[in-house]
Design a protein around this motif. Structure first.
Motif, PDB file in Angstrom:
ATOM      1  N   LEU A  50       0.771  -1.318   0.043  1.00 57.72           N
ATOM      2  CA  LEU A  50       0.054  -0.049   0.082  1.00 57.72           C
ATOM      3  C   LEU A  50       0.951   1.444  -0.165  1.00 57.72           C
ATOM      4  N   ASP A  51       0.589   2.061  -0.858  1.00 56.77           N
ATOM      5  CA  ASP A  51       1.280   3.556  -0.869  1.00 56.77           C
ATOM      6  C   ASP A  51       0.325   4.527  -0.973  1.00 56.77           C
ATOM      7  N   ILE A  52       0.011   5.206   0.070  1.00 57.64           N
ATOM      8  CA  ILE A  52      -0.920   6.323   0.370  1.00 57.64           C
ATOM      9  C   ILE A  52      -0.058   7.544   0.550  1.00 57.64           C
ATOM     10  N   LYS A  53       1.331   7.875   0.242  1.00 54.55           N
ATOM     11  CA  LYS A  53       2.097   9.041   0.250  1.00 54.55           C
ATOM     12  C   LYS A  53       1.463  10.009  -0.327  1.00 54.55           C
ATOM     13  N   LYS A  54       1.515  11.266   0.150  1.00 49.74           N
ATOM     14  CA  LYS A  54       0.799  12.474   0.056  1.00 49.74           C
ATOM     15  C   LYS A  54      -0.594  12.277  -0.139  1.00 49.74           C
ATOM     16  N   CYS A  55      -1.317  11.577   0.550  1.00 50.44           N
ATOM     17  CA  CYS A  55      -2.697  11.598   0.701  1.00 50.44           C
ATOM     18  C   CYS A  55      -2.965  12.096   2.002  1.00 50.44           C
ATOM     19  N   TYR A  56      -2.815  13.570   2.201  1.00 55.08           N
ATOM     20  CA  TYR A  56      -2.919  14.390   3.298  1.00 55.08           C
ATOM     21  C   TYR A  56      -4.183  13.959   4.237  1.00 55.08           C
ATOM     22  N   ASN A  57      -5.168  13.763   3.823  1.00 55.93           N
ATOM     23  CA  ASN A  57      -6.285  13.560   4.549  1.00 55.93           C
ATOM     24  C   ASN A  57      -6.415  12.363   5.163  1.00 55.93           C
ATOM     25  N   ILE A  58      -5.465  11.422   5.023  1.00 55.69           N
ATOM     26  CA  ILE A  58      -5.352  10.158   5.857  1.00 55.69           C
ATOM     27  C   ILE A  58      -4.829  10.348   7.088  1.00 55.69           C
ATOM     28  N   ASN A  59      -5.603   9.904   8.290  1.00 55.10           N
ATOM     29  CA  ASN A  59      -5.246   9.982   9.655  1.00 55.10           C
ATOM     30  C   ASN A  59      -5.092   8.718  10.325  1.00 55.10           C
ATOM     31  N   ASP A  60      -5.154   8.708  11.584  1.00 53.58           N
ATOM     32  CA  ASP A  60      -5.123   7.534  12.434  1.00 53.58           C
ATOM     33  C   ASP A  60      -6.515   6.692  12.470  1.00 53.58           C
ATOM     34  N   PHE A  78       3.407   5.658   3.981  1.00 50.66           N
ATOM     35  CA  PHE A  78       2.353   6.333   4.390  1.00 50.66           C
ATOM     36  C   PHE A  78       3.101   7.971   4.867  1.00 50.66           C
ATOM     37  N   SER A  79       3.826   8.401   3.890  1.00 51.49           N
ATOM     38  CA  SER A  79       4.782   9.542   4.033  1.00 51.49           C
ATOM     39  C   SER A  79       3.942  10.613   3.776  1.00 51.49           C
ATOM     40  N   PHE A  80       3.933  11.665   4.399  1.00 53.19           N
ATOM     41  CA  PHE A  80       3.043  13.260   4.177  1.00 53.19           C
ATOM     42  C   PHE A  80       1.670  12.737   4.408  1.00 53.19           C
ATOM     43  N   THR A  81       1.266  11.927   5.342  1.00 50.61           N
ATOM     44  CA  THR A  81      -0.301  11.912   5.506  1.00 50.61           C
ATOM     45  C   THR A  81      -0.272  12.514   7.151  1.00 50.61           C
ATOM     46  N   SER A  82      -1.453  12.490   7.701  1.00 47.86           N
ATOM     47  CA  SER A  82      -1.789  13.104   8.862  1.00 47.86           C
ATOM     48  C   SER A  82      -1.767  12.006   9.977  1.00 47.86           C
ATOM     49  N   VAL A  83      -0.834  10.845   9.863  1.00 48.70           N
ATOM     50  CA  VAL A  83      -0.752   9.989  10.824  1.00 48.70           C
ATOM     51  C   VAL A  83      -0.164  10.447  11.927  1.00 48.70           C
ATOM     52  N   GLN A  98       6.669  -5.863   6.771  1.00 51.34           N
ATOM     53  CA  GLN A  98       8.235  -5.988   6.769  1.00 51.34           C
ATOM     54  C   GLN A  98       8.952  -4.559   6.441  1.00 51.34           C
ATOM     55  N   SER A  99       8.018  -3.806   5.625  1.00 50.66           N
ATOM     56  CA  SER A  99       8.632  -2.454   5.077  1.00 50.66           C
ATOM     57  C   SER A  99       7.816  -1.313   5.288  1.00 50.66           C
ATOM     58  N   MET A 100       8.514  -0.206   5.848  1.00 50.37           N
ATOM     59  CA  MET A 100       7.697   1.018   6.056  1.00 50.37           C
ATOM     60  C   MET A 100       8.426   2.120   5.759  1.00 50.37           C
ATOM     61  N   THR A 101       7.858   3.038   4.868  1.00 52.59           N
ATOM     62  CA  THR A 101       8.414   4.237   4.720  1.00 52.59           C
ATOM     63  C   THR A 101       7.713   5.533   5.708  1.00 52.59           C
ATOM     64  N   ILE A 102       8.263   5.906   6.328  1.00 49.05           N
ATOM     65  CA  ILE A 102       7.586   6.983   7.255  1.00 49.05           C
ATOM     66  C   ILE A 102       8.715   8.446   7.075  1.00 49.05           C
ATOM     67  N   LEU A 103       7.982   9.214   6.328  1.00 51.88           N
ATOM     68  CA  LEU A 103       8.607  10.560   6.045  1.00 51.88           C
ATOM     69  C   LEU A 103       7.718  11.668   6.170  1.00 51.88           C
ATOM     70  N   HIS A 104       7.991  12.721   6.851  1.00 47.28           N
ATOM     71  CA  HIS A 104       7.330  14.038   7.041  1.00 47.28           C
ATOM     72  C   HIS A 104       5.892  13.662   7.685  1.00 47.28           C
TER      73      HIS A 104
END
Length: 175
Positions: A50-60, A78-83, A98-104
């Motif tokens: 799943l790639d939801i990068k820059k889906c700014y309105n996705i949160n917890d 889920f970089s650049f989300t509101s999580v 196994q793999s997470m990308t967590i930026l900004h």
């Protein structure tokens, strides 16, 4: 459907009926919210990537159903989300992650990140903002690396991304 700016939660709800969906890249779709992500989580239980990068309105409130229903998820960006810490930590219940990308992520603290990294026992690759290197104890990284986790560090400063067409127009003006 990456960078399709007209994709909405209604589209995601329809897509949630694709029970055999394994990969979803909805990067850069600003109209998708946690409601749409929850529909995907509930309907697409075979989802592995799943790639939801820059889906700014996705949160917890979108991450929690994802953690509950998407037990086959192996890779997420889920970089650049509101999580925040809460949504991030909820992912610890996915044993095959196994793999997470967590930026900004604005709502992420060093302690929340540390708790998540320790709780997600199957991680083999994590991409993080370089600033976390100095905010977390070196022993934490040594422990995680001994468990088989590889860290990739990104030092990019947050920038608003130019519209690709606008960028092209600017280049044409320079020539």
């Amino acid at each position: 459907m990456a960078y399709c700016t007209e994709i909405t939660d209604h589209s995601m709800i329809s897509l949630g009926k694709c029970t055999k969906l394994k990969t979803l890249e909805s990067r850069g779709c600003p109209l998708i919210t946690s409601l749409g992500l929850a529909a995907i989580a509930v309907g697409c239980k075979q989802l592995t990537k799943l790639d939801i990068k820059k889906c700014y309105n996705i949160n917890d409130s979108g991450m929690i159903p994802l953690a509950h229903f998407s037990q086959n998820l192996r890779q997420i960006n889920f970089s650049f989300t509101s999580v925040t810490n809460v949504g991030l930590l909820s992912l610890a219940s996915i044993s095959c992650l196994q793999s997470m990308t967590i930026l900004h992520l604005k709502g992420l603290t060093p302690s929340g990140l540390a708790a998540t990294l320790l709780a997600c026992g199957g991680l083999t690759k994590v991409k993080l903002q370089a600033s976390f290197k100095t905010l977390l104890p070196q022993r934490l990284f040594e422990h995680l690396e001994a468990r088989g986790c590889v860290f990739q560090w990104r030092d990019k400063v947050f920038q608003a991304e130019l519209d690709p067409m606008c960028w092209k127009l600017q280049l044409e003006d320079v020539e």
